[in-house]
Design a protein around this motif. Structure first.
Motif, PDB file in Angstrom:
ATOM      1  N   ARG A 193       0.827  -1.207   0.000  1.00 53.86           N
ATOM      2  CA  ARG A 193       0.000   0.000   0.000  1.00 53.86           C
ATOM      3  C   ARG A 193       0.860   1.255   0.000  1.00 53.86           C
ATOM      4  O   ARG A 193       0.374   2.348  -0.327  1.00 53.86           O
ATOM      5  CB  ARG A 193      -0.914   0.007   1.232  1.00 53.86           C
ATOM      6  CG  ARG A 193      -2.016  -1.049   1.177  1.00 53.86           C
ATOM      7  CD  ARG A 193      -2.739  -1.168   2.489  1.00 53.86           C
ATOM      8  NE  ARG A 193      -1.851  -1.680   3.546  1.00 53.86           N
ATOM      9  CZ  ARG A 193      -2.269  -2.018   4.757  1.00 53.86           C
ATOM     10  NH1 ARG A 193      -3.555  -1.898   5.064  1.00 53.86           N
ATOM     11  NH2 ARG A 193      -1.410  -2.464   5.655  1.00 53.86           N
ATOM     12  N   GLU A 194       2.134   1.103   0.344  1.00 56.95           N
ATOM     13  CA  GLU A 194       3.012   2.261   0.443  1.00 56.95           C
ATOM     14  C   GLU A 194       3.839   2.498  -0.815  1.00 56.95           C
ATOM     15  O   GLU A 194       4.646   3.421  -0.857  1.00 56.95           O
ATOM     16  CB  GLU A 194       3.950   2.089   1.642  1.00 56.95           C
ATOM     17  CG  GLU A 194       3.206   1.969   2.973  1.00 56.95           C
ATOM     18  CD  GLU A 194       4.148   1.716   4.129  1.00 56.95           C
ATOM     19  OE1 GLU A 194       5.376   1.613   3.878  1.00 56.95           O
ATOM     20  OE2 GLU A 194       3.667   1.613   5.274  1.00 56.95           O
ATOM     21  N   ARG A 195       3.639   1.694  -1.843  1.00 55.51           N
ATOM     22  CA  ARG A 195       4.410   1.879  -3.074  1.00 55.51           C
ATOM     23  C   ARG A 195       3.975   3.153  -3.785  1.00 55.51           C
ATOM     24  O   ARG A 195       2.780   3.421  -3.907  1.00 55.51           O
ATOM     25  CB  ARG A 195       4.245   0.687  -4.015  1.00 55.51           C
ATOM     26  CG  ARG A 195       4.941  -0.574  -3.520  1.00 55.51           C
ATOM     27  CD  ARG A 195       5.057  -1.566  -4.656  1.00 55.51           C
ATOM     28  NE  ARG A 195       5.971  -1.076  -5.680  1.00 55.51           N
ATOM     29  CZ  ARG A 195       7.270  -1.358  -5.724  1.00 55.51           C
ATOM     30  NH1 ARG A 195       7.810  -2.111  -4.777  1.00 55.51           N
ATOM     31  NH2 ARG A 195       8.026  -0.879  -6.674  1.00 55.51           N
ATOM     32  N   PRO A 196       4.915   3.933  -4.289  1.00 59.26           N
ATOM     33  CA  PRO A 196       4.571   5.167  -5.012  1.00 59.26           C
ATOM     34  C   PRO A 196       3.723   4.868  -6.242  1.00 59.26           C
ATOM     35  O   PRO A 196       3.979   3.901  -6.975  1.00 59.26           O
ATOM     36  CB  PRO A 196       5.938   5.742  -5.416  1.00 59.26           C
ATOM     37  CG  PRO A 196       6.923   5.090  -4.505  1.00 59.26           C
ATOM     38  CD  PRO A 196       6.366   3.740  -4.181  1.00 59.26           C
ATOM     39  N   GLY A 197       2.703   5.682  -6.450  1.00 55.83           N
ATOM     40  CA  GLY A 197       1.877   5.559  -7.647  1.00 55.83           C
ATOM     41  C   GLY A 197       0.805   4.504  -7.585  1.00 55.83           C
ATOM     42  O   GLY A 197       0.054   4.328  -8.557  1.00 55.83           O
ATOM     43  N   VAL A 198       0.706   3.785  -6.484  1.00 58.66           N
ATOM     44  CA  VAL A 198      -0.330   2.754  -6.360  1.00 58.66           C
ATOM     45  C   VAL A 198      -1.552   3.377  -5.686  1.00 58.66           C
ATOM     46  O   VAL A 198      -1.459   3.858  -4.557  1.00 58.66           O
ATOM     47  CB  VAL A 198       0.174   1.554  -5.531  1.00 58.66           C
ATOM     48  CG1 VAL A 198      -0.954   0.552  -5.294  1.00 58.66           C
ATOM     49  CG2 VAL A 198       1.355   0.889  -6.245  1.00 58.66           C
ATOM     50  N   ARG A 199      -2.677   3.375  -6.392  1.00 60.40           N
ATOM     51  CA  ARG A 199      -3.886   3.965  -5.826  1.00 60.40           C
ATOM     52  C   ARG A 199      -4.365   3.134  -4.632  1.00 60.40           C
ATOM     53  O   ARG A 199      -4.076   1.923  -4.550  1.00 60.40           O
ATOM     54  CB  ARG A 199      -4.975   4.090  -6.886  1.00 60.40           C
ATOM     55  CG  ARG A 199      -5.472   2.794  -7.445  1.00 60.40           C
ATOM     56  CD  ARG A 199      -6.479   3.034  -8.578  1.00 60.40           C
ATOM     57  NE  ARG A 199      -7.100   1.798  -9.004  1.00 60.40           N
ATOM     58  CZ  ARG A 199      -6.600   0.957  -9.879  1.00 60.40           C
ATOM     59  NH1 ARG A 199      -5.407   1.225 -10.440  1.00 60.40           N
ATOM     60  NH2 ARG A 199      -7.230  -0.156 -10.205  1.00 60.40           N
ATOM     61  N   PRO A 200      -5.089   3.751  -3.718  1.00 57.00           N
ATOM     62  CA  PRO A 200      -5.454   3.067  -2.461  1.00 57.00           C
ATOM     63  C   PRO A 200      -6.176   1.744  -2.654  1.00 57.00           C
ATOM     64  O   PRO A 200      -5.875   0.762  -1.955  1.00 57.00           O
ATOM     65  CB  PRO A 200      -6.342   4.094  -1.757  1.00 57.00           C
ATOM     66  CG  PRO A 200      -5.867   5.408  -2.271  1.00 57.00           C
ATOM     67  CD  PRO A 200      -5.485   5.174  -3.701  1.00 57.00           C
ATOM     68  N   ALA A 201      -7.135   1.695  -3.589  1.00 62.00           N
ATOM     69  CA  ALA A 201      -7.906   0.462  -3.770  1.00 62.00           C
ATOM     70  C   ALA A 201      -7.004  -0.692  -4.213  1.00 62.00           C
ATOM     71  O   ALA A 201      -7.109  -1.812  -3.705  1.00 62.00           O
ATOM     72  CB  ALA A 201      -9.021   0.687  -4.792  1.00 62.00           C
ATOM     73  N   LEU A 202      -6.120  -0.404  -5.167  1.00 61.11           N
ATOM     74  CA  LEU A 202      -5.205  -1.449  -5.642  1.00 61.11           C
ATOM     75  C   LEU A 202      -4.219  -1.821  -4.536  1.00 61.11           C
ATOM     76  O   LEU A 202      -3.924  -3.000  -4.332  1.00 61.11           O
ATOM     77  CB  LEU A 202      -4.454  -0.976  -6.885  1.00 61.11           C
ATOM     78  CG  LEU A 202      -3.393  -1.942  -7.424  1.00 61.11           C
ATOM     79  CD1 LEU A 202      -4.005  -3.294  -7.761  1.00 61.11           C
ATOM     80  CD2 LEU A 202      -2.689  -1.348  -8.647  1.00 61.11           C
ATOM     81  N   GLY A 203      -3.708  -0.835  -3.805  1.00 56.87           N
ATOM     82  CA  GLY A 203      -2.784  -1.118  -2.717  1.00 56.87           C
ATOM     83  C   GLY A 203      -3.401  -2.039  -1.686  1.00 56.87           C
ATOM     84  O   GLY A 203      -2.746  -2.975  -1.195  1.00 56.87           O
ATOM     85  N   ALA A 204      -4.651  -1.794  -1.368  1.00 60.12           N
ATOM     86  CA  ALA A 204      -5.338  -2.646  -0.395  1.00 60.12           C
ATOM     87  C   ALA A 204      -5.493  -4.068  -0.916  1.00 60.12           C
ATOM     88  O   ALA A 204      -5.314  -5.047  -0.173  1.00 60.12           O
ATOM     89  CB  ALA A 204      -6.702  -2.039  -0.056  1.00 60.12           C
ATOM     90  N   LYS A 205      -5.811  -4.179  -2.214  1.00 59.09           N
ATOM     91  CA  LYS A 205      -5.987  -5.512  -2.810  1.00 59.09           C
ATOM     92  C   LYS A 205      -4.662  -6.274  -2.823  1.00 59.09           C
ATOM     93  O   LYS A 205      -4.610  -7.474  -2.498  1.00 59.09           O
ATOM     94  CB  LYS A 205      -6.522  -5.366  -4.236  1.00 59.09           C
ATOM     95  CG  LYS A 205      -6.799  -6.683  -4.941  1.00 59.09           C
ATOM     96  CD  LYS A 205      -7.405  -6.444  -6.324  1.00 59.09           C
ATOM     97  CE  LYS A 205      -7.724  -7.777  -7.006  1.00 59.09           C
ATOM     98  NZ  LYS A 205      -8.343  -7.584  -8.343  1.00 59.09           N
ATOM     99  N   LEU A 206      -3.598  -5.601  -3.177  1.00 57.99           N
ATOM    100  CA  LEU A 206      -2.288  -6.249  -3.228  1.00 57.99           C
ATOM    101  C   LEU A 206      -1.820  -6.672  -1.838  1.00 57.99           C
ATOM    102  O   LEU A 206      -1.304  -7.777  -1.654  1.00 57.99           O
ATOM    103  CB  LEU A 206      -1.261  -5.291  -3.843  1.00 57.99           C
ATOM    104  CG  LEU A 206      -1.445  -4.937  -5.317  1.00 57.99           C
ATOM    105  CD1 LEU A 206      -0.495  -3.812  -5.717  1.00 57.99           C
ATOM    106  CD2 LEU A 206      -1.208  -6.159  -6.201  1.00 57.99           C
ATOM    107  N   GLU A 207      -2.021  -5.796  -0.872  1.00 56.98           N
ATOM    108  CA  GLU A 207      -1.575  -6.127   0.481  1.00 56.98           C
ATOM    109  C   GLU A 207      -2.407  -7.259   1.067  1.00 56.98           C
ATOM    110  O   GLU A 207      -1.883  -8.119   1.784  1.00 56.98           O
ATOM    111  CB  GLU A 207      -1.639  -4.888   1.370  1.00 56.98           C
ATOM    112  CG  GLU A 207      -1.046  -5.101   2.763  1.00 56.98           C
ATOM    113  CD  GLU A 207       0.389  -5.605   2.747  1.00 56.98           C
ATOM    114  OE1 GLU A 207       0.789  -6.263   3.736  1.00 56.98           O
ATOM    115  OE2 GLU A 207       1.107  -5.361   1.757  1.00 56.98           O
TER     116      GLU A 207
END
Length: 439
Positions: free
Chosen positions: A307-321
């Motif tokens: 979720r902390e990667r630059p350029g990753v929108r919140p929804a995608l960050g949550a899904k990845l994490e």
């Protein structure tokens, strides 16, 4: 005492050999040497082989130092001519500057290349240099000169593509077994199956190395896009008839000359093979790969909160994490365990979905960046589309360790290769809807 005397004698012999080699290199570059260059160059080739035969002596290292220090451009001359060109940017000044900037060692390499066996000798010399570069970055300019020349001499316009068949010379077939780098060939029965009519192998050859393949690609002709490697390399499988040839799967590409690393060969070979097969077998509608993802597990095991990667929108960050946390749970916080067959057997659909999501992000978002997956960068820069991810596609020890058993299909749409290549150069990966949907 005797051992010390012998060691001193060896050092003296190596010093004498290096002085002789240096003298011959200067002779080869002289005006007089140009007239008799094949003879002198052949002697240099023999001397280089002798130095390389005893790597512990350090003589070859001293020769590389010699090339870097004594066969470089004259800085004062380059500066003077650069200033002259800045004052008067005309053709004559530019030509003079270009001649001064070119290191004398480039002409030395050209003259060595004219002798019988010279091309092969320079390829071996560059391999020895590449192997030593991590400890000797000061030799990078020498390596760059060799790469520059070899890239010109091994331009695809000079190369011949040949199909390798079971009737090819035994020496050539042995080289396929030896150099196969992706999916090991398990003896002659395995190789014979890979050369049946529904399996093809093509290689590039150079006129100076007529019996040595530079690079080869293996192709499976099948009804549909393959989602696992085992059926393609099963040496006991029954060959398919031509009426079932709908898709060409490039499932392995291997370099045979490590001294040509960095010279573009594979991208041209794949495209030429695709065009050749399309002309031979008009029924083929799809050209794609079944490729490994060699950097995936190394990336995944070192990745923190996505979720902390630059350029990753919140929804995608949550899904990845969430996907990463699910895999951490199933592996008891040790993601490297995904490379073990016993852990793979415990994975359910939700864990496979998590792997696919993370792999889609790794390939679609990180491939254009420095350090991106090397196989992905190769195919995407070559104009392929990221088509499909396949779980449990390679359950060999290597496949599990590299990518938790996953493989990927890159699609080569011959009409859109330039478009996909341009998008990748601009930092964007062209994906199918199936892959985009994972993100």
């Amino acid at each position: 005492m005797l051992a010390e005397i012998r060691a001193a004698a060896r050092r003296l012999g190596h010093d004498q050999a290096l002085r002789r080699l240096s003298f011959d290199c200067r002779r080869l570059l002289s005006e007089r040497g140009e007239a008799s260059s094949p003879v002198i160059a052949s002697g240099i080739i023999e001397q280089l082989a002798s130095l390389a035969a005893d790597p512990r002596s350090g003589a070859l290292d001293r020769f590389f130092n010699h090339l870097a220090q004594d066969f470089s451009p004259d800085p004062d001359e380059v500066l003077a001519l650069a200033q002259a060109y800045a004052r008067q940017p005309q053709a004559a000044e530019l030509i003079a500057l270009g001649n001064a900037v070119e290191p004398p060692r480039q002409e030395l390499f050209r003259r060595i290349n004219r002798a019988p066996g010279g091309t092969a000798a320079l390829i071996r010399l560059r391999l020895a240099l590449i192997e030593r570069l991590p400890s000797h970055p000061e030799w990078r300019a020498v390596e760059s000169d060799l790469l520059h020349l070899l890239s010109s001499w091994f331009n695809p316009g000079f190369l011949e593509m040949r199909q390798v068949s079971w009737n090819s010379p035994a020496q050539l077939l042995e080289q396929l077994i030896h150099h196969e780098a992706v999916h090991e060939i398990d003896g002659w029965d395995d190789l014979r199956r890979r050369l049946q009519p529904d399996r093809r192998c093509f290689a590039f050859f150079h006129p100076q190395l007529p019996d040595e393949p530079l690079i080869f690609v293996e192709v499976a002709l099948v009804p549909e896009i393959a989602d696992a490697i085992a059926p393609l390399i099963n040496k006991k499988s029954t060959p398919l008839g031509p009426d079932q040839f709908k898709t060409a799967i490039f499932y392995s590409i291997s370099n045979c000359q490590p001294g040509l690393r960095g010279v573009s060969l594979g991208n041209f070979l794949i495209k030429r093979v695709a065009e050749y097969l399309k002309a031979e077998l008009p029924q083929l509608k799809t050209f794609c790969t079944l490729s490994p993802i060699p950097g995936f597990m190394a990336w995944l095991t070192k990745t923190d909160d996505l979720r902390e990667r630059p350029g990753v929108r919140p929804a995608l960050g949550a899904k990845l994490e969430a996907a990463r946390q699910r895999l951490l749970d199933i592996t008891e916080r040790d993601l490297s365990a995904l490379g073990r067959a016993t852990v793979q057997e415990r994975l359910q659909e939700a864990e496979h979905e998590a792997l696919l999501t993370l792999a889609a992000f790794y390939l679609a978002r990180l491939a254009p960046l420095p350090g991106g997956d090397p196989v992905a960068r190769f195919h995407l820069d070559n104009g392929a589309r990221l088509e499909r991810l396949n779980p449990r596609a390679n359950l060999s020890a290597k496949g599990l360790k590299q990518a938790a058993g996953m493989m990927v299909n890159y699609l080569y749409d011959l009409s859109r290769i330039d478009h996909c290549h341009s998008r990748f150069v601009e930092g964007e990966v062209v994906c199918s809807r199936a892959v985009s949907g994972l993100l």
